[in-house]
Design a protein around this motif. Structure first.
Motif, mmCIF file in Angstrom:
data_model
loop_
_atom_site.group_PDB
_atom_site.id
_atom_site.type_symbol
_atom_site.label_atom_id
_atom_site.label_comp_id
_atom_site.label_asym_id
_atom_site.label_seq_id
_atom_site.Cartn_x
_atom_site.Cartn_y
_atom_site.Cartn_z
ATOM 1 N N ALA A 53 0.860 -1.198 0.000
ATOM 2 C CA ALA A 53 0.000 0.000 0.000
ATOM 3 C C ALA A 53 0.890 1.240 0.000
ATOM 4 O O ALA A 53 1.404 1.655 1.039
ATOM 5 C CB ALA A 53 -0.933 -0.012 1.206
ATOM 6 N N LYS A 74 0.502 4.309 -0.119
ATOM 7 C CA LYS A 74 0.146 5.474 0.691
ATOM 8 C C LYS A 74 0.932 5.560 1.996
ATOM 9 O O LYS A 74 1.092 6.640 2.546
ATOM 10 C CB LYS A 74 -1.354 5.474 1.003
ATOM 11 C CG LYS A 74 -1.841 4.227 1.717
ATOM 12 C CD LYS A 74 -3.306 4.328 2.105
ATOM 13 C CE LYS A 74 -4.248 4.106 0.963
ATOM 14 N NZ LYS A 74 -4.305 2.704 0.469
ATOM 15 N N GLU A 94 -2.851 -6.221 0.804
ATOM 16 C CA GLU A 94 -2.358 -4.856 0.564
ATOM 17 C C GLU A 94 -1.765 -4.263 1.842
ATOM 18 O O GLU A 94 -2.263 -3.260 2.357
ATOM 19 C CB GLU A 94 -3.511 -3.959 0.094
ATOM 20 C CG GLU A 94 -4.209 -4.408 -1.165
ATOM 21 C CD GLU A 94 -5.566 -3.720 -1.349
ATOM 22 O OE1 GLU A 94 -5.921 -2.815 -0.563
ATOM 23 O OE2 GLU A 94 -6.281 -4.097 -2.281
HETATM 24 C C1 PLP Z 1 -7.686 0.050 0.416
HETATM 25 C C2 PLP Z 1 -6.543 -0.005 1.376
HETATM 26 N N1 PLP Z 1 -5.667 -1.028 1.278
HETATM 27 C C3 PLP Z 1 -4.606 -1.124 2.112
HETATM 28 C C4 PLP Z 1 -4.379 -0.174 3.096
HETATM 29 C C5 PLP Z 1 -3.176 -0.334 3.983
HETATM 30 O O1 PLP Z 1 -3.500 -0.552 5.321
HETATM 31 P P1 PLP Z 1 -2.355 -0.840 6.376
HETATM 32 O O2 PLP Z 1 -1.318 0.179 6.196
HETATM 33 O O3 PLP Z 1 -3.040 -0.760 7.701
HETATM 34 O O4 PLP Z 1 -1.834 -2.221 6.103
HETATM 35 C C6 PLP Z 1 -5.262 0.912 3.240
HETATM 36 C C7 PLP Z 1 -5.051 1.918 4.275
HETATM 37 O O5 PLP Z 1 -5.710 2.891 4.427
HETATM 38 C C8 PLP Z 1 -6.374 0.995 2.347
HETATM 39 O O6 PLP Z 1 -7.229 2.014 2.428
#
Ligand code: PLP
Length: 496
Positions: free
Chosen positions: A82, A84, A351
């Motif tokens: 992920a 982000k 993810e």
């Molecule tokens: C659609 C989706 N996938 C994966 C993630 C990653 O989550 P994490 O960092 O808790 O593993 C997020 C986090 O906001 C998300 O919105």
């Protein structure tokens, strides 16, 4: 950290026990990096404060730990990082050299992944999507994790208009009905409810030449394993319904949320949270700025509200959490979830963001000023702010490491850490942090394990303060080398 157990330290006219610490868990290359404070001081001198360090190799190692869980269960599927969680180019390039995929949640992240070497078919597009994001995702053949029927309609329109190949789509399910004992499933603004699936299948039926149903998906923003097991079971049932409608879905994507254990000792966490409750009730001196309760409040002699904090110490996190989830039995289908996936030959996609970036970085901040307030409290102002190091925003409490650049350890000192924005609430944390000695201007604080969300997720140019640069750190000649983030490519540091 130097702990004088049993000793108390003065704070706001009261006292903080000397063991009210939240010592961070640190291992691997990060330990070696922290063991070279002079080198870190030189880096901050040259590149400014704050400064982010990322450790790309560790990202690949964390992915391998997830892959081992797949191997144990003989499951296929892709680990999509992920994106982000971190904007670093070095991390994404290192990942491009592995068998992992990447989950992108914006046009910018998609472009970044492509430039780092990811081919379109290894990319998954999730999150809210505008037309440009959908266009590029469709053009490069990425999987689209669809959020709504409207998004599917827009995507089908783009594919039809530009004559693209059919796009593989996963339907994100944002709400499930629990078949047996009701399990609380929190409402989500993303995805469709399981009850809306028949209408979505109708839509996909009408767009068979533009969209290909790859499978079902969820991402739940919770640490609760029961909710996730229920959601995975819901996805398995939804796959059955899709097949009954004549589709041939092959994958279930269970999103992220595997979590990280941030603290070295469970006892630190238990002691701290217990004492926080007592402080809110006025049964002990305050431990936080104006006795802030992190969600807890006193109602007479009763503690009300809930602790709004991430469980910073976790016995089960990362790849172990995935293993535990897969071992759970499905109440409706009567067998372990891993067995059900294998029997149906479904691919399992995940993810992880936070869990893949565990131990992948730290953020350095220089002490700019140390001031005693009229209350007697000590305020340490850093050349960084609460957006540069956003642990508090993400409800994670862990102590920074004071780098003993010049001074020997002294008396423990409880201090408040303020940022460089002229905003009242610009505290890096609202709790008093117990440092092994009183810092002096020029000292460095290392905030460890910041690579997942805390380093650049919220950072911006507020007040035109300096934004952190990022350097990549890699093993080299038995020690470690570094380069600017954008100069890192996989293989850096290896002898050819
Ligand atoms: C659609 C989706 N996938 C994966 C993630 C990653 O989550 P994490 O960092 O808790 O593993 C997020 C986090 O906001 C998300 O919105």
């Amino acid at each position: 950290m130097h702990l004088n157990r049993g000793v108390t330290v003065e704070l706001e006219g009261g006292a903080v026990d000397a063991d009210l610490v939240l010592r961070p868990r640190v291992d691997g290359l990060l330990t070696e990096v922290l063991a070279a404070p002079e080198r870190l001081a030189e880096l901050v001198e040259a590149l400014g404060s704050p400064l982010n360090l990322v450790l790309p190799r560790r990202l690949a190692e964390n992915a391998a730990a997830f892959r081992a869980v797949y191997a144990e269960h003989r499951l296929g599927g892709t680990i999509y990082f992920a994106h982000k969680a971190n904007r670093s180019t070095a991390l994404v390039r290192e990942l491009a050299a592995t068998g992992c995929g990447i989950d992108v949640a914006s046009l910018g992240e998609l472009r970044h992944a492509l430039a780092a070497g990811f081919a379109g078919e290894r990319i998954m597009a999730t999150g809210p999507k505008d037309a440009e994001f959908l266009w590029l995702a469709a053009r490069v053949g990425a999987v689209v994790g669809a959020d709504s029927a409207a998004e599917l309609t827009s995507l089908a329109g783009i594919v039809d208009r530009f004559g693209f190949d059919p796009v593989r789509v996963l339907i994100r399910i944002g709400g499930f009905d629990s078949p047996g004992v009701p399990i609380l499933s929190r409402p989500s603004r993303f995805g469709v409810h399981a009850r809306e699936l028949p209408a979505v299948y109708d839509l996909l039926d009408r767009h068979r030449s533009e969209l290909r149903l790859l499978g079902t998906a969820f991402h739940l923003d919770t640490t609760g394993i029961e909710e996730k097991a229920l959601a995975l079971e819901g996805c398995l049932l939804a796959m059955g319904e899709a097949m009954a409608r004549g589709f041939a879905p092959t994958a279930i994507d269970i999103g992220g949320g595997f979590g990280v254990n941030y603290l070295a000792a469970r006892a630190d966490w238990e002691r701290y949270t217990t004492e926080l409750g007592r402080a809110v009730l006025g049964r002990r001196p305050a431990m936080t700025w104006q006795n802030y309760g992190y969600g807890l409040r006193a109602d007479g002699a009763t503690l009300r509200g809930g602790l709004g904090l991430y469980p910073a110490h976790r016995d089960l996190a990362g790849a172990d959490y995935l293993a535990e989830l897969l071992a759970r039995e499905s109440a409706a289908l009567g067998r372990p979830l891993a067995t059900l996936l294998l029997e149906n030959l479904y691919d399992l996609h995940i993810e992880p963001g936070r869990a893949l970036t565990d131990q992948c970085g730290l953020t350095l901040a220089r002490v700019a000023e140390v001031r005693t307030l009229h209350t007697g409290d000590t305020l340490v102002r850093l050349a960084a702010n609460s957006r540069d190091i956003s642990t508090e925003d993400h409800a994670v409490l862990m102590d920074p490491v004071l780098l003993p650049a010049r001074q020997a350890p002294g008396e423990q000192a409880p201090v408040y850490l303020g940022g460089n924005l002229c905003l009242e609430d610009d505290f890096l944390t609202r709790r008093a942090v117990l440092l092994p000695r009183l810092p002096v201007p020029g000292d460095l604080l290392a905030f460890v394990n910041t690579a997942g969300y805390f380093m650049d997720f919220a950072a911006g140019p507020a007040l035109m303060q300096a934004q952190a640069r990022t350097v990549a750190v890699y093993p080299e000649d038995g020690g470690w080398g570094w380069c600017l983030d954008e100069q890192y490519w996989p293989g850096k540091g290896d002898r050819s």
